[in-house]
Design a protein around this motif. Structure first.
Motif, mmCIF file in Angstrom:
data_model
loop_
_atom_site.group_PDB
_atom_site.id
_atom_site.type_symbol
_atom_site.label_atom_id
_atom_site.label_comp_id
_atom_site.label_asym_id
_atom_site.label_seq_id
_atom_site.Cartn_x
_atom_site.Cartn_y
_atom_site.Cartn_z
ATOM 1 N N VAL A 7 67.500 31.232 35.427
ATOM 2 C CA VAL A 7 68.949 31.134 35.220
ATOM 3 C C VAL A 7 69.628 31.223 36.582
ATOM 4 C CG1 VAL A 7 70.931 32.094 34.002
ATOM 5 C CG2 VAL A 7 68.640 32.287 32.996
ATOM 6 N N PRO A 8 69.976 30.061 37.186
ATOM 7 C CA PRO A 8 70.567 30.077 38.530
ATOM 8 C C PRO A 8 71.893 30.826 38.631
ATOM 9 C CG PRO A 8 69.865 27.868 37.909
ATOM 10 C CD PRO A 8 69.744 28.713 36.687
ATOM 11 N N GLY A 9 72.560 31.100 37.506
ATOM 12 C CA GLY A 9 73.815 31.847 37.519
ATOM 13 C C GLY A 9 73.614 33.353 37.563
ATOM 14 N N ASP A 10 72.362 33.811 37.451
ATOM 15 C CA ASP A 10 72.071 35.242 37.547
ATOM 16 C C ASP A 10 72.099 35.684 39.015
ATOM 17 O OD1 ASP A 10 71.877 35.436 34.838
ATOM 18 O OD2 ASP A 10 69.731 35.778 34.759
ATOM 19 N N PRO A 11 72.107 36.987 39.266
ATOM 20 C CA PRO A 11 72.142 37.470 40.661
ATOM 21 C C PRO A 11 70.993 36.899 41.501
ATOM 22 C CG PRO A 11 72.513 39.274 39.138
ATOM 23 C CD PRO A 11 72.127 38.086 38.301
ATOM 24 N N PRO A 12 71.269 36.586 42.778
ATOM 25 C CA PRO A 12 70.240 36.035 43.662
ATOM 26 C C PRO A 12 69.026 36.958 43.771
ATOM 27 C CG PRO A 12 72.397 35.892 44.687
ATOM 28 C CD PRO A 12 72.558 36.709 43.440
ATOM 29 N N ARG A 13 67.869 36.338 43.897
ATOM 30 C CA ARG A 13 66.589 37.034 44.068
ATOM 31 C C ARG A 13 66.257 37.962 42.895
ATOM 32 N NH1 ARG A 13 64.657 33.913 48.019
ATOM 33 N NH2 ARG A 13 65.699 34.111 49.994
ATOM 34 N N SER A 14 66.804 37.666 41.732
ATOM 35 C CA SER A 14 66.489 38.459 40.544
ATOM 36 C C SER A 14 65.301 37.831 39.816
ATOM 37 C CB SER A 14 67.709 38.524 39.616
ATOM 38 O OG SER A 14 68.031 37.228 39.129
ATOM 39 N N LYS A 15 64.852 38.473 38.763
ATOM 40 C CA LYS A 15 63.702 37.974 37.998
ATOM 41 C C LYS A 15 63.940 36.564 37.477
ATOM 42 C CE LYS A 15 60.754 39.028 34.073
ATOM 43 N NZ LYS A 15 60.482 39.904 32.966
ATOM 44 N N ASN B 112 66.378 34.426 38.718
ATOM 45 C CA ASN B 112 66.940 33.552 39.751
ATOM 46 C C ASN B 112 66.278 33.859 41.090
ATOM 47 O OD1 ASN B 112 68.392 31.927 41.446
ATOM 48 N ND2 ASN B 112 70.316 33.034 41.251
ATOM 49 N N PRO B 113 65.212 33.139 41.429
ATOM 50 C CA PRO B 113 64.527 33.391 42.695
ATOM 51 C C PRO B 113 65.265 32.824 43.912
ATOM 52 C CG PRO B 113 63.485 31.586 41.541
ATOM 53 C CD PRO B 113 64.552 32.119 40.627
ATOM 54 N N LEU B 114 66.348 32.108 43.680
ATOM 55 C CA LEU B 114 67.109 31.509 44.778
ATOM 56 C C LEU B 114 67.853 32.582 45.582
ATOM 57 C CD1 LEU B 114 68.692 28.568 42.750
ATOM 58 C CD2 LEU B 114 66.689 28.460 44.248
ATOM 59 N N PRO B 115 68.180 32.298 46.849
ATOM 60 C CA PRO B 115 68.944 33.255 47.648
ATOM 61 C C PRO B 115 70.448 33.210 47.342
ATOM 62 C CG PRO B 115 68.380 31.365 48.997
ATOM 63 C CD PRO B 115 67.711 31.164 47.657
ATOM 64 N N VAL B 116 70.849 32.323 46.431
ATOM 65 C CA VAL B 116 72.265 32.181 46.076
ATOM 66 C C VAL B 116 72.421 32.157 44.556
ATOM 67 C CG1 VAL B 116 72.867 30.902 48.170
ATOM 68 C CG2 VAL B 116 72.142 29.655 46.147
ATOM 69 N N ILE C 22 74.292 30.230 41.537
ATOM 70 C CA ILE C 22 74.939 28.955 41.242
ATOM 71 C C ILE C 22 75.706 29.126 39.936
ATOM 72 C CG2 ILE C 22 74.608 26.493 40.810
ATOM 73 C CD1 ILE C 22 71.987 26.689 42.389
ATOM 74 N N THR C 23 77.003 29.307 40.042
ATOM 75 C CA THR C 23 77.805 29.608 38.853
ATOM 76 C C THR C 23 78.351 28.366 38.168
ATOM 77 O OG1 THR C 23 79.748 29.841 40.246
ATOM 78 C CG2 THR C 23 78.516 31.849 39.732
ATOM 79 N N TYR C 24 78.278 27.220 38.798
ATOM 80 C CA TYR C 24 78.887 26.021 38.249
ATOM 81 C C TYR C 24 77.918 25.148 37.462
ATOM 82 C CZ TYR C 24 76.816 24.380 42.589
ATOM 83 O OH TYR C 24 75.955 24.131 43.613
ATOM 84 N N GLY C 25 76.731 25.602 37.208
ATOM 85 C CA GLY C 25 75.744 24.813 36.480
ATOM 86 C C GLY C 25 74.416 24.859 37.193
ATOM 87 N N CYS C 26 73.543 24.007 36.794
ATOM 88 C CA CYS C 26 72.240 24.007 37.444
ATOM 89 C C CYS C 26 71.685 22.589 37.499
ATOM 90 C CB CYS C 26 71.260 24.934 36.729
ATOM 91 S SG CYS C 26 70.756 24.351 35.119
ATOM 92 N N HIS C 27 70.826 22.377 38.451
ATOM 93 C CA HIS C 27 70.062 21.145 38.558
ATOM 94 C C HIS C 27 68.660 21.504 38.103
ATOM 95 C CE1 HIS C 27 73.248 19.221 40.810
ATOM 96 N NE2 HIS C 27 73.404 20.378 41.432
ATOM 97 N N HIS C 28 68.054 20.624 37.351
ATOM 98 C CA HIS C 28 66.739 20.955 36.833
ATOM 99 C C HIS C 28 65.889 19.704 36.699
ATOM 100 C CE1 HIS C 28 69.331 20.088 33.391
ATOM 101 N NE2 HIS C 28 68.247 19.620 32.800
ATOM 102 N N THR C 29 64.604 19.922 36.651
ATOM 103 C CA THR C 29 63.647 18.846 36.521
ATOM 104 C C THR C 29 63.027 18.890 35.134
ATOM 105 O OG1 THR C 29 63.145 18.987 38.863
ATOM 106 C CG2 THR C 29 61.512 17.914 37.485
#
Length: 149
Positions: free
Chosen positions: A119-127, A129-133, A135-142
Motif C-alpha cells: 500500500v504505497p499510501g502507508d507510511p514510508p519503509r513500513s511493512k 510500503n517499502p518505498l522511501p516515500v 504516495i497519497t495520490y494513487g499507485c502505479h502497479h504491474t
C-alpha cells in the motif's frame, strides 16, 4: 505470407457462467486461457515458482480457476487491495478466507504461498510500503504472472 515472422502474442479472455465466450473458433486462436498463459498446461514441464502481481486480485477466482496452483512449490502474491475503492467487509472476509484456505492447501502438499500486501499510501519503509516515500495520490502497479520452470 508464410515467410513473415509470427509474434507470439495472445490475449486473455475472461469468461463467467453469466458471460460465456462469444468468440468464434477463428478468433479463439488469438486468445489463451489463464492456465495456458501461466504455463500450467505445458507438457513435460513443472512450474517451480510463480509470482503474481496486481493491485486488485480476486483470490476466489484464481483459486477456483486454478485449483492445481497449490501444487506449485513456491508462490508469492503481491497485491494492494481486497476490493478497490470499496470497504465491503464481507468481501474482505471472503478474500481472507480464500487466502487462508489456499495457504493451508499448499502447505498440505509441502508447498508455500506468501501473500504480500503493498500500500504505497502507508507510511514510508513500513511493512506495506517499502518505498522511501508515501504516495497519497494513487499507485502505479504491474499486472503480471511470472512463471519459473
Amino acid at each position: 505470407n508464410d515467410d513473415s515472422p509470427v509474434i507470439p502474442f495472445h490475449l486473455f479472455e475472461t469468461t463467467t457462467a453469466k458471460s460465456p465466450s462469444a468468440l468464434s473458433q477463428e478468433k479463439r486462436k488469438y486468445f489463451q486461457t489463464l492456465r495456458e498463459a501461466i504455463g500450467l498446461d505445458v507438457p513435460n514441464r513443472q512450474i517451480q515458482w510463480l509470482i503474481i502481481s496486481n493491485f486488485l486480485i480476486d483470490f476466489r477466482y484464481v483459486y477456483e480457476k486454478l485449483p492445481d496452483i497449490v501444487q506449485i512449490p513456491r508462490v508469492v502474491v503481491f497485491y494492494g487491495s481486497y476490493f478497490a475503492g470499496m470497504d465491503n467487509i464481507h468481501f474482505q472476509q471472503v478474500q481472507q478466507l480464500i487466502m487462508k484456505n489456499w495457504k493451508a492447501a499448499a502447505e498440505r502438499n509441502g508447498n508455500t504461498v506468501e501473500f504480500i500486501r503493498l500500500v504505497p499510501g502507508d507510511p514510508p519503509r513500513s511493512k506495506t510500503n517499502p518505498l522511501p516515500v508515501k504516495i497519497t495520490y494513487g499507485c502505479h502497479h504491474t499486472k503480471m504472472f511470472l512463471t519459473g520452470f
